[in-house]
Design a protein around this motif. Sequence first.
Motif, PDB file in Angstrom:
ATOM      1  N   ARG A 307     -39.855   4.237 -38.515  1.00 56.82           N
ATOM      2  CA  ARG A 307     -38.944   5.345 -38.808  1.00 56.82           C
ATOM      3  C   ARG A 307     -37.552   4.872 -39.257  1.00 56.82           C
ATOM      4  O   ARG A 307     -37.035   5.365 -40.272  1.00 56.82           O
ATOM      5  CB  ARG A 307     -38.828   6.278 -37.599  1.00 56.82           C
ATOM      6  CG  ARG A 307     -38.007   7.555 -37.904  1.00 56.82           C
ATOM      7  CD  ARG A 307     -38.063   8.531 -36.760  1.00 56.82           C
ATOM      8  NE  ARG A 307     -39.410   9.022 -36.539  1.00 56.82           N
ATOM      9  CZ  ARG A 307     -40.091   8.877 -35.403  1.00 56.82           C
ATOM     10  NH1 ARG A 307     -39.521   8.247 -34.389  1.00 56.82           N
ATOM     11  NH2 ARG A 307     -41.300   9.353 -35.281  1.00 56.82           N
ATOM     12  N   PRO A 308     -36.918   3.896 -38.584  1.00 55.32           N
ATOM     13  CA  PRO A 308     -35.593   3.464 -39.060  1.00 55.32           C
ATOM     14  C   PRO A 308     -35.631   2.871 -40.472  1.00 55.32           C
ATOM     15  O   PRO A 308     -34.684   3.060 -41.249  1.00 55.32           O
ATOM     16  CB  PRO A 308     -35.187   2.398 -38.031  1.00 55.32           C
ATOM     17  CG  PRO A 308     -35.974   2.720 -36.811  1.00 55.32           C
ATOM     18  CD  PRO A 308     -37.280   3.236 -37.320  1.00 55.32           C
ATOM     19  N   GLU A 310     -37.793   3.717 -42.807  1.00 57.37           N
ATOM     20  CA  GLU A 310     -38.002   4.835 -43.725  1.00 57.37           C
ATOM     21  C   GLU A 310     -36.681   5.568 -43.984  1.00 57.37           C
ATOM     22  O   GLU A 310     -36.366   5.920 -45.126  1.00 57.37           O
ATOM     23  CB  GLU A 310     -39.046   5.799 -43.154  1.00 57.37           C
ATOM     24  CG  GLU A 310     -40.461   5.230 -43.102  1.00 57.37           C
ATOM     25  CD  GLU A 310     -41.443   6.182 -42.455  1.00 57.37           C
ATOM     26  OE1 GLU A 310     -42.656   5.996 -42.639  1.00 57.37           O
ATOM     27  OE2 GLU A 310     -40.995   7.132 -41.754  1.00 57.37           O
ATOM     28  N   GLU A 311     -35.923   5.762 -42.923  1.00 59.94           N
ATOM     29  CA  GLU A 311     -34.659   6.487 -43.068  1.00 59.94           C
ATOM     30  C   GLU A 311     -33.653   5.720 -43.911  1.00 59.94           C
ATOM     31  O   GLU A 311     -32.821   6.315 -44.599  1.00 59.94           O
ATOM     32  CB  GLU A 311     -34.075   6.781 -41.682  1.00 59.94           C
ATOM     33  CG  GLU A 311     -34.905   7.798 -40.889  1.00 59.94           C
ATOM     34  CD  GLU A 311     -34.411   7.963 -39.465  1.00 59.94           C
ATOM     35  OE1 GLU A 311     -33.549   7.154 -39.038  1.00 59.94           O
ATOM     36  OE2 GLU A 311     -34.905   8.879 -38.757  1.00 59.94           O
ATOM     37  N   SER A 312     -33.738   4.378 -43.879  1.00 53.78           N
ATOM     38  CA  SER A 312     -32.817   3.574 -44.681  1.00 53.78           C
ATOM     39  C   SER A 312     -33.326   3.352 -46.101  1.00 53.78           C
ATOM     40  O   SER A 312     -32.629   2.750 -46.915  1.00 53.78           O
ATOM     41  CB  SER A 312     -32.591   2.211 -44.009  1.00 53.78           C
ATOM     42  OG  SER A 312     -33.800   1.469 -43.983  1.00 53.78           O
ATOM     43  N   LYS A 317     -41.777   6.910 -46.850  1.00 53.97           N
ATOM     44  CA  LYS A 317     -42.091   7.731 -45.678  1.00 53.97           C
ATOM     45  C   LYS A 317     -43.578   8.041 -45.600  1.00 53.97           C
ATOM     46  O   LYS A 317     -44.230   8.322 -46.599  1.00 53.97           O
ATOM     47  CB  LYS A 317     -41.286   9.029 -45.721  1.00 53.97           C
ATOM     48  CG  LYS A 317     -39.793   8.825 -45.469  1.00 53.97           C
ATOM     49  CD  LYS A 317     -39.064  10.149 -45.325  1.00 53.97           C
ATOM     50  CE  LYS A 317     -37.595   9.913 -44.979  1.00 53.97           C
ATOM     51  NZ  LYS A 317     -36.846  11.172 -44.798  1.00 53.97           N
TER      52      LYS A 317
END
Length: 434
Positions: A307-308, A310-312, A317
């Motif tokens: 998740r981190p 993907e967020e960066s 995703k």
Amino acid sequence: MTLSHDDSIHLFRNSAPYINAHRAKTFVIMFGGEAVVDENFPRLIQDIALLHSLGMRIIITHGARPQIDERLRLRGLQGQFVDGVRVTTKETLECVKDAAGSLRSQIEALLSMGLPNSPMHGARIRVCSGNLVISRPIGVQNGIDFEHTGVVRRIDVEGIQDQLDDGSIVLLSPMGYSATGEVFNLSHEDVATQAAIACSADKIITLSELDGLFVEQKMLRTVELSHLQSLIAQDLVRAESTCLSAMVAGVAAGIDRTHCVSYKSDGALLKELFTRDGVGTLVMQNHYEQLRDATIDDVGGILKLIRPLEESGVLVKRSRERLENEIDLFTVIERDGMIIACAALYTYEDKSGEIACVATHSEYRGKSRGERLLDALKAKARAQDLKHLFVLTTVTAHWFLEQGFVEMKIDTLPESRKQMYNYTRNSKVFKLSL
């Protein structure tokens, strides 16, 4: 087959990282008396000399069982073994000393070759042997007196290190000496293992009639000690017993890596040490973490891990539903119930595979976990008869270059993958031939 000029350059360049990595490292190289009579033995000794000339610190240990048996036969004597261990009588000991001394002279002579048309021309190799192994008798076991058969009591580490520091190859025969002036017949695997442990060697390299360790008809390429011990307990491993015992004992005692390669195959030793995949079997220490195929129970842990990233924007995703559908494609590293690294392998119609979703927890980077995952995916790819791997990445290009990948154009992607290429991300494409 003669290599072309370009092939020779490519081979030399690809070997350079391994030459640098092995320089000044201590290797214990072990072989039995059977290797000495093989037609490939002179070339094997040349390859060992080459390792020395490239800066490796070499300790050679050799056996002499067939040579001892031949001398017993010529004297009309019968050899006696109990559980695979020779009972060394006074008469047998004379054959042991004769055989070991003859083999030592033969090995020293081959290491001294410096003819202009030989690979060792100008090498100026010094070989040191002597009373570097202190031993004691096995004694009486189960009513059997083994007489002059012994085990290693102590290794003269200072003496060996002095010779290695002086640029010599150290040659240890299967004989030991006691404080009382006695001579004992030793097993060469005991000498090799104890010398490696005492000298904190970086590797034990065992030379076998076989190409490596086998389970059924499949050779084990890389195996952790715990897995190997489980296979041995199930009597599933086919191997030369002396090599297997030295490898297991060495790794169990703290030697990082032990290898098994064939003494019959020309160049096998060099290929094992200076190519990415080697040709034999590598046994390594147990890892505290477990590398395994992912299961449906790992979905939550993988999502939390990626998740981190993907967020960066480092990773594309993935929904939980997609991950659940593709979980069989993932390999993970688990530590104390937590997924700390993962990667997936997707296959395509042109016998290629894509490595995707490579992620390592921020607190567990820098310990070769990415390399372990990559090795596992390469093994899976070969098992599926894939010809090459590729990866699309935006920020980890240098790491993949370090692993042997080369940058390619988008047009080289499989057609179905090319159609899914996201030009907005502008990922670079890297490829590795298997």
